[in-house]
Scaffold this motif. Sequence first.
Motif, PDB file in Angstrom:
ATOM      1  N   LEU A 119      30.226  45.121  46.808  1.00 14.91           N
ATOM      2  CA  LEU A 119      30.984  44.501  45.729  1.00 14.91           C
ATOM      3  C   LEU A 119      30.052  43.593  44.925  1.00 14.91           C
ATOM      4  O   LEU A 119      29.510  42.633  45.466  1.00 14.91           O
ATOM      5  N   SER A 120      29.890  43.903  43.653  1.00 13.08           N
ATOM      6  CA  SER A 120      29.041  43.064  42.808  1.00 13.08           C
ATOM      7  C   SER A 120      29.802  41.810  42.389  1.00 13.08           C
ATOM      8  O   SER A 120      31.027  41.761  42.453  1.00 13.08           O
ATOM      9  N   ILE A 121      29.074  40.817  41.938  1.00 14.45           N
ATOM     10  CA  ILE A 121      29.702  39.562  41.534  1.00 14.45           C
ATOM     11  C   ILE A 121      30.593  39.771  40.313  1.00 14.45           C
ATOM     12  O   ILE A 121      31.658  39.159  40.203  1.00 14.45           O
ATOM     13  N   MET A 122      30.212  40.657  39.403  1.00 14.55           N
ATOM     14  CA  MET A 122      31.052  40.928  38.230  1.00 14.55           C
ATOM     15  C   MET A 122      32.349  41.623  38.626  1.00 14.55           C
ATOM     16  O   MET A 122      33.410  41.315  38.095  1.00 14.55           O
ATOM     17  N   THR A 123      32.255  42.547  39.569  1.00 18.20           N
ATOM     18  CA  THR A 123      33.450  43.212  40.077  1.00 18.20           C
ATOM     19  C   THR A 123      34.394  42.183  40.684  1.00 18.20           C
ATOM     20  O   THR A 123      35.602  42.213  40.444  1.00 18.20           O
ATOM     21  N   LEU A 124      33.845  41.278  41.469  1.00 22.77           N
ATOM     22  CA  LEU A 124      34.671  40.251  42.108  1.00 22.77           C
ATOM     23  C   LEU A 124      35.279  39.291  41.095  1.00 22.77           C
ATOM     24  O   LEU A 124      36.431  38.879  41.249  1.00 22.77           O
ATOM     25  N   LEU A 125      34.523  38.920  40.092  1.00 20.60           N
ATOM     26  CA  LEU A 125      35.084  38.028  39.076  1.00 20.60           C
ATOM     27  C   LEU A 125      36.241  38.694  38.340  1.00 20.60           C
ATOM     28  O   LEU A 125      37.271  38.069  38.091  1.00 20.60           O
ATOM     29  N   PHE A 126      36.078  39.971  37.998  1.00 20.78           N
ATOM     30  CA  PHE A 126      37.173  40.676  37.337  1.00 20.78           C
ATOM     31  C   PHE A 126      38.365  40.842  38.270  1.00 20.78           C
ATOM     32  O   PHE A 126      39.503  40.660  37.862  1.00 20.78           O
ATOM     33  N   ARG A 127      38.112  41.175  39.533  1.00 24.86           N
ATOM     34  CA  ARG A 127      39.206  41.404  40.467  1.00 24.86           C
ATOM     35  C   ARG A 127      39.904  40.117  40.844  1.00 24.86           C
ATOM     36  O   ARG A 127      41.120  40.008  40.762  1.00 24.86           O
ATOM     37  N   GLU A 128      39.132  39.145  41.305  1.00 29.67           N
ATOM     38  CA  GLU A 128      39.720  37.953  41.892  1.00 29.67           C
ATOM     39  C   GLU A 128      40.093  36.884  40.866  1.00 29.67           C
ATOM     40  O   GLU A 128      40.959  36.077  41.128  1.00 29.67           O
ATOM     41  N   TRP A 129      39.432  36.851  39.742  1.00 26.25           N
ATOM     42  CA  TRP A 129      39.731  35.795  38.777  1.00 26.25           C
ATOM     43  C   TRP A 129      40.669  36.321  37.695  1.00 26.25           C
ATOM     44  O   TRP A 129      41.795  35.866  37.574  1.00 26.25           O
ATOM     45  N   ILE A 130      40.216  37.290  36.939  1.00 26.66           N
ATOM     46  CA  ILE A 130      41.009  37.790  35.816  1.00 26.66           C
ATOM     47  C   ILE A 130      42.191  38.623  36.300  1.00 26.66           C
ATOM     48  O   ILE A 130      43.333  38.405  35.887  1.00 26.66           O
ATOM     49  N   GLY A 131      41.926  39.577  37.190  1.00 29.77           N
ATOM     50  CA  GLY A 131      42.995  40.444  37.680  1.00 29.77           C
ATOM     51  C   GLY A 131      44.045  39.694  38.470  1.00 29.77           C
ATOM     52  O   GLY A 131      45.246  39.931  38.331  1.00 29.77           O
ATOM     53  N   ARG A 132      43.631  38.766  39.311  1.00 31.21           N
ATOM     54  CA  ARG A 132      44.585  37.989  40.103  1.00 31.21           C
ATOM     55  C   ARG A 132      45.398  37.067  39.195  1.00 31.21           C
ATOM     56  O   ARG A 132      46.585  36.858  39.414  1.00 31.21           O
ATOM     57  N   PHE A 133      44.771  36.519  38.153  1.00 31.48           N
ATOM     58  CA  PHE A 133      45.508  35.691  37.194  1.00 31.48           C
ATOM     59  C   PHE A 133      46.617  36.509  36.535  1.00 31.48           C
ATOM     60  O   PHE A 133      47.747  36.043  36.404  1.00 31.48           O
ATOM     61  N   ILE A 134      46.303  37.743  36.140  1.00 30.40           N
ATOM     62  CA  ILE A 134      47.313  38.607  35.528  1.00 30.40           C
ATOM     63  C   ILE A 134      48.418  38.934  36.533  1.00 30.40           C
ATOM     64  O   ILE A 134      49.599  38.870  36.213  1.00 30.40           O
ATOM     65  N   SER A 135      48.032  39.260  37.774  1.00 30.67           N
ATOM     66  CA  SER A 135      49.018  39.631  38.793  1.00 30.67           C
ATOM     67  C   SER A 135      49.914  38.459  39.184  1.00 30.67           C
ATOM     68  O   SER A 135      51.098  38.642  39.444  1.00 30.67           O
ATOM     69  N   VAL A 136      49.350  37.254  39.249  1.00 32.04           N
ATOM     70  CA  VAL A 136      50.144  36.080  39.625  1.00 32.04           C
ATOM     71  C   VAL A 136      51.024  35.637  38.464  1.00 32.04           C
ATOM     72  O   VAL A 136      52.156  35.208  38.670  1.00 32.04           O
ATOM     73  N   THR A 137      50.527  35.766  37.243  1.00 33.57           N
ATOM     74  CA  THR A 137      51.287  35.353  36.070  1.00 33.57           C
ATOM     75  C   THR A 137      52.483  36.271  35.834  1.00 33.57           C
ATOM     76  O   THR A 137      53.584  35.806  35.563  1.00 33.57           O
ATOM     77  N   ILE A 138      52.269  37.555  35.951  1.00 30.50           N
ATOM     78  CA  ILE A 138      53.340  38.544  35.758  1.00 30.50           C
ATOM     79  C   ILE A 138      53.603  39.184  37.125  1.00 30.50           C
ATOM     80  O   ILE A 138      53.051  40.236  37.444  1.00 30.50           O
TER      81      ILE A 138
END
Length: 191
Positions: A119-138
């Motif tokens: 898992l690259s750091i960019m993959t993790l940032l997209f998954r855990e930061w941006i993607g999780r923000f979207i999933s938690v928000t909606i």
Amino acid sequence: MTDHETEKSAELQGEKELPKTPSYEEVLFYERKPAGFWVRFWAYLIDLLVVAALTSILVKPVFALSGLETTNMPWYGPYAIVSAVIFYGYFVVMTKFFGQTVGKMIMGIRVVSLKSDNLSIMTLLFREWIGRFISVTILPLYWIVGFTPLKQGVHDYIADTTVVHEDSFRKNKMIHKKKLEGSELQETGTF
């Protein structure tokens, strides 16, 4: 050379030049079983408890000693921002170094990339930061996990990842084309 020998050598050459038809074989392989909605849900609840404990142990005493308010703060207040950094940072750091968070460790699941072995750091940032923000928000977007073939949420689709069981496998079949001898760069058949 006689005509009889020429015909015989032409027949032998014709037999050698016949194109080989590709054949197929069934290949059995084992892959890790994707983790479903409920096991991921319980792992997430455990992670929320860990993050709440970290925030209570590390952040609340600092804010209490400095006289800053920790309750009834807007989402953009200092306590909320520090708590959010700990929340998202926990998921990024744990997934980067261990491939799983504490909740996932307890439930026996881990995050894997669908594109590469690590898992690259960019993959993790997209998954855990941006993607999780979207999933938690909606919140209903997180329920997609239960209905997709690889049990992927929106944050998994964004980062091309999935969550799998560590010790559970499923058997799959794949039809595979047998390799022919030679480079297959040239057409050997006649037109």
